[in-house]
Design an enzyme around this catalytic site. Structure first.
Site, mmCIF file in Angstrom:
data_model
loop_
_atom_site.group_PDB
_atom_site.id
_atom_site.type_symbol
_atom_site.label_atom_id
_atom_site.label_comp_id
_atom_site.label_asym_id
_atom_site.label_seq_id
_atom_site.Cartn_x
_atom_site.Cartn_y
_atom_site.Cartn_z
ATOM 1 N N THR A 36 43.297 38.574 48.918
ATOM 2 C CA THR A 36 44.206 39.518 48.267
ATOM 3 C C THR A 36 45.339 39.918 49.202
ATOM 4 O OG1 THR A 36 44.319 41.844 47.556
ATOM 5 C CG2 THR A 36 42.481 41.269 48.953
ATOM 6 N N ASP A 37 46.467 40.304 48.614
ATOM 7 C CA ASP A 37 47.592 40.795 49.436
ATOM 8 C C ASP A 37 47.243 42.129 50.112
ATOM 9 O OD1 ASP A 37 47.645 42.451 47.190
ATOM 10 O OD2 ASP A 37 49.773 42.145 46.752
ATOM 11 N N GLU A 38 46.154 42.782 49.644
ATOM 12 C CA GLU A 38 45.817 44.102 50.202
ATOM 13 C C GLU A 38 45.385 44.002 51.666
ATOM 14 O OE1 GLU A 38 43.709 46.755 47.553
ATOM 15 O OE2 GLU A 38 44.376 45.623 45.809
ATOM 16 N N TYR A 86 37.641 48.338 50.899
ATOM 17 C CA TYR A 86 37.725 47.064 50.166
ATOM 18 C C TYR A 86 38.596 46.061 50.918
ATOM 19 C CZ TYR A 86 39.806 43.687 46.921
ATOM 20 O OH TYR A 86 40.279 42.533 46.357
ATOM 21 N N LYS A 121 37.718 42.441 52.804
ATOM 22 C CA LYS A 121 38.353 41.164 52.466
ATOM 23 C C LYS A 121 39.027 40.562 53.698
ATOM 24 C CE LYS A 121 38.715 39.334 48.987
ATOM 25 N NZ LYS A 121 37.819 38.355 48.272
HETATM 26 P P1 NAD Z 1 35.498 41.200 39.494
HETATM 27 O O1 NAD Z 1 34.959 42.452 40.101
HETATM 28 O O2 NAD Z 1 36.015 41.225 38.095
HETATM 29 O O3 NAD Z 1 34.378 40.059 39.537
HETATM 30 C C1 NAD Z 1 33.543 39.866 40.637
HETATM 31 C C2 NAD Z 1 32.420 38.916 40.233
HETATM 32 O O4 NAD Z 1 31.617 38.676 41.407
HETATM 33 C C3 NAD Z 1 31.487 39.489 39.166
HETATM 34 O O5 NAD Z 1 31.207 38.510 38.189
HETATM 35 C C4 NAD Z 1 30.225 39.855 39.932
HETATM 36 O O6 NAD Z 1 29.048 39.773 39.156
HETATM 37 C C5 NAD Z 1 30.247 38.815 41.054
HETATM 38 N N1 NAD Z 1 29.508 39.266 42.240
HETATM 39 C C6 NAD Z 1 29.592 40.465 42.875
HETATM 40 N N2 NAD Z 1 28.726 40.518 43.899
HETATM 41 C C7 NAD Z 1 28.091 39.313 43.934
HETATM 42 C C8 NAD Z 1 27.099 38.746 44.784
HETATM 43 N N3 NAD Z 1 26.566 39.447 45.796
HETATM 44 N N4 NAD Z 1 26.708 37.485 44.553
HETATM 45 C C9 NAD Z 1 27.226 36.749 43.529
HETATM 46 N N5 NAD Z 1 28.150 37.253 42.676
HETATM 47 C C10 NAD Z 1 28.586 38.510 42.888
HETATM 48 O O7 NAD Z 1 36.610 40.700 40.519
HETATM 49 P P2 NAD Z 1 38.021 40.012 40.234
HETATM 50 O O8 NAD Z 1 39.024 41.055 39.960
HETATM 51 O O9 NAD Z 1 37.833 38.892 39.270
HETATM 52 O O10 NAD Z 1 38.339 39.431 41.680
HETATM 53 C C11 NAD Z 1 37.818 38.161 42.071
HETATM 54 C C12 NAD Z 1 38.290 37.832 43.481
HETATM 55 O O11 NAD Z 1 39.704 37.826 43.539
HETATM 56 C C13 NAD Z 1 37.822 38.862 44.533
HETATM 57 O O12 NAD Z 1 37.441 38.165 45.687
HETATM 58 C C14 NAD Z 1 39.060 39.704 44.779
HETATM 59 O O13 NAD Z 1 39.062 40.213 46.096
HETATM 60 C C15 NAD Z 1 40.169 38.689 44.570
HETATM 61 N N6 NAD Z 1 41.453 39.256 44.094
HETATM 62 C C16 NAD Z 1 41.499 40.110 43.040
HETATM 63 C C17 NAD Z 1 42.728 40.587 42.591
HETATM 64 C C18 NAD Z 1 42.811 41.509 41.385
HETATM 65 O O14 NAD Z 1 43.904 41.976 41.059
HETATM 66 N N7 NAD Z 1 41.734 41.764 40.652
HETATM 67 C C19 NAD Z 1 43.899 40.203 43.221
HETATM 68 C C20 NAD Z 1 43.819 39.333 44.310
HETATM 69 C C21 NAD Z 1 42.590 38.850 44.721
HETATM 70 P P1 TYD Z 2 43.890 49.187 40.621
HETATM 71 O O1 TYD Z 2 43.990 48.572 39.266
HETATM 72 O O2 TYD Z 2 42.643 49.904 40.993
HETATM 73 O O3 TYD Z 2 44.252 48.038 41.680
HETATM 74 P P2 TYD Z 2 44.511 48.139 43.293
HETATM 75 O O4 TYD Z 2 44.034 49.446 43.784
HETATM 76 O O5 TYD Z 2 43.686 47.001 43.792
HETATM 77 O O6 TYD Z 2 45.981 47.938 43.466
HETATM 78 O O7 TYD Z 2 45.090 50.212 40.783
HETATM 79 C C1 TYD Z 2 46.437 49.800 40.621
HETATM 80 C C2 TYD Z 2 47.309 51.010 40.922
HETATM 81 O O8 TYD Z 2 47.090 51.978 39.897
HETATM 82 C C3 TYD Z 2 46.988 51.673 42.246
HETATM 83 O O9 TYD Z 2 48.198 52.108 42.849
HETATM 84 C C4 TYD Z 2 46.139 52.868 41.855
HETATM 85 C C5 TYD Z 2 46.654 53.237 40.468
HETATM 86 N N1 TYD Z 2 45.662 53.811 39.543
HETATM 87 C C6 TYD Z 2 45.947 55.020 38.879
HETATM 88 O O10 TYD Z 2 47.027 55.607 39.046
HETATM 89 N N2 TYD Z 2 45.005 55.528 38.014
HETATM 90 C C7 TYD Z 2 43.811 54.904 37.817
HETATM 91 O O11 TYD Z 2 42.968 55.454 37.043
HETATM 92 C C8 TYD Z 2 43.524 53.675 38.492
HETATM 93 C C9 TYD Z 2 42.228 52.946 38.291
HETATM 94 C C10 TYD Z 2 44.502 53.156 39.346
#
Ligand code: NAD
Ligand code: TYD
Length: 341
Positions: free
Chosen positions: A128-130, A155, A159
């Site tokens: 992630t970019d975070e 988090y 990562k």
């Molecule tokens: P999510 O929380 O929707 O899904 C996570 C999945 O991992 C779930 O299906 C969960 O059951 C599984 N999981 C959790 N712990 C586990 C374990 N111990 N063993 C096996 N499976 C396990 O997450 P997401 O939003 O789909 O993100 C997926 C990946 O992409 C993550 O690594 C996250 O850091 C990265 N990512 C997410 C975003 C975003 O905006 N959501 C952006 C950039 C990168």
């Molecule tokens: P989120 O979807 O949790 O993603 P991330 O923290 O990984 O960027 O949040 C996106 C943005 O929205 C973040 O700046 C936090 C804000 N946010 C709210 O303002 N209210 C909310 O209830 C949530 C979940 C997030």
């Protein structure tokens, strides 16, 4: 020629789930293994349409369970590992960091050991970019692959730790790897604890939308289908050992995102409720995707087309998200938001 075996960890979650569907449909000559523990964030109902396909397989396992992971890897001899599985929600990492270290750091190390043991063709780590920390509001600043890692939340720290382990296994053992660092995703099957699906589901229920602080924090939004195509490209064409940033220059303040959803659904901005800010709330994320574009990637969606598609999807798939809202989620929501305001 033997079919390629691809294991997708976290393939029951949001992005991993979309990626599994993308791969099962695009590559009938690959065997796709969805390896997932099915935590609160994972569900298999999203795979109804592909679960009977010959090239889709499911393995229930915890990536931090060394014995189980070693056994599955030894048995299946995967060619590619695409590693999504993680605890992914910043707010949950603030209240309970420990599971983030176990899953995201230890779990990644177990997978690296298993991948090294069987000699995979590639280990693609989805990050992630975070991990870069935050930018200030100067619009000329972007995260590049050279930006130092300065994670601010438990988090993002977990990562970043996993990214460094992936790098180390490449440098030390020569494991073939890529790391992708993507901006905020949105789209179908996004779990309604994250801003966009939370807003859509609450607005549709005529419930207030909690906006942290003044709502001016900026995120760079990418439709999940564009993230899937980026990972596909890096899997097949990424240069060994390289990191690729993924983002489409769709920067919006949180307030802009919430207002766009409210107006698309024809509801009132009175639903917006400003609540206490998130601890250590990163100000701004913004990706420079030049390196990935030079590899040949181009997103299909901008924020306007992507958010319209996503809202439409949530309107057409109420059963999926209503089912989630009725479970453990209620307890989470009350705990997370009760102290605010
Ligand atoms: P999510 O929380 O929707 O899904 C996570 C999945 O991992 C779930 O299906 C969960 O059951 C599984 N999981 C959790 N712990 C586990 C374990 N111990 N063993 C096996 N499976 C396990 O997450 P997401 O939003 O789909 O993100 C997926 C990946 O992409 C993550 O690594 C996250 O850091 C990265 N990512 C997410 C975003 C975003 O905006 N959501 C952006 C950039 C990168
Ligand atoms: P989120 O979807 O949790 O993603 P991330 O923290 O990984 O960027 O949040 C996106 C943005 O929205 C973040 O700046 C936090 C804000 N946010 C709210 O303002 N209210 C909310 O209830 C949530 C979940 C997030």
């Amino acid at each position: 020629m033997a079919k390629k075996k691809v294991v997708v960890t976290g393939g029951a979650g949001f992005i991993g789930g979309n990626f599994v569907q993308y791969m099962v449909n695009k590559y009938p000559d690959y065997d796709i293994y969805n390896l997932d523990l099915l935590t609160y964030a994972g569900d298999l109902t999203k795979h109804k349409e592909i679960e009977t396909n010959d090239n889709y397989h499911f393995i229930k396992a915890d990536i931090a369970d060394r014995e189980a992971i070693m056994n599955h890897f030894e048995k299946e001899k995967f060619d590619y590992v695409i590693h999504f599985a993680a605890e992914s929600h910043v707010d949950r990492s603030i209240t309970d960091p420990e599971i983030f270290i176990k899953t995201n750091v230890l779990g990644t190390q177990v997978l690296l050991d298993a991948a090294k043991q069987i000699g995979v063709t590639k280990f693609l780590h989805v990050s992630t970019d975070e991990v870069y920390g935050e930018l200030d509001f100067d619009p000329s600043q972007f995260f590049t692959e050279e930006t130092p890692l300065q994670p601010n939340s438990p988090y993002s720290a977990s990562k970043a730790s996993s990214d460094l382990l992936v790098r180390a296994y490449h440098e030390t053992y020569g494991l073939p790897i890529n790391i992708t660092r993507c901006s905020n995703n949105y789209g179908p099957y996004h779990f309604p604890e994250k801003l966009i699906p939370l807003t859509i589901s609450r607005v549709l229920n005529n419930e207030s939308v909690p906006v942290y602080g003044d709502g001016k924090n900026i995120r760079d939004w990418l439709h999940v289908y564009d993230h899937c195509s980026a990972i596909d490209l890096v899997l097949h064409n990424g240069v060994d050992g390289e990191v690729y940033n993924v983002g489409g220059h769709n920067e919006r303040t949180n307030l802009e995102v919430v207002k766009t959803i409210i107006s698309t659904l024809g509801k009132s901005e009175d639903l917006i409720e400003f609540v206490e800010d998130r601890l250590g709330h990163d100000k701004r994320y913004a990706i420079d995707p030049t390196k990935l574009e030079e590899l040949g990637w181009k997103p299909a969606y901008n924020f306007e087309t992507g958010i319209a598609q996503t809202i439409e999807w949530y309107l057409e798939n109420k059963d999926w998200w209503k089912h989630i809202l009725s479970g453990e989620y209620q307890e989470y929501f009350e705990k997370q938001y009760s102290f605010k305001k």
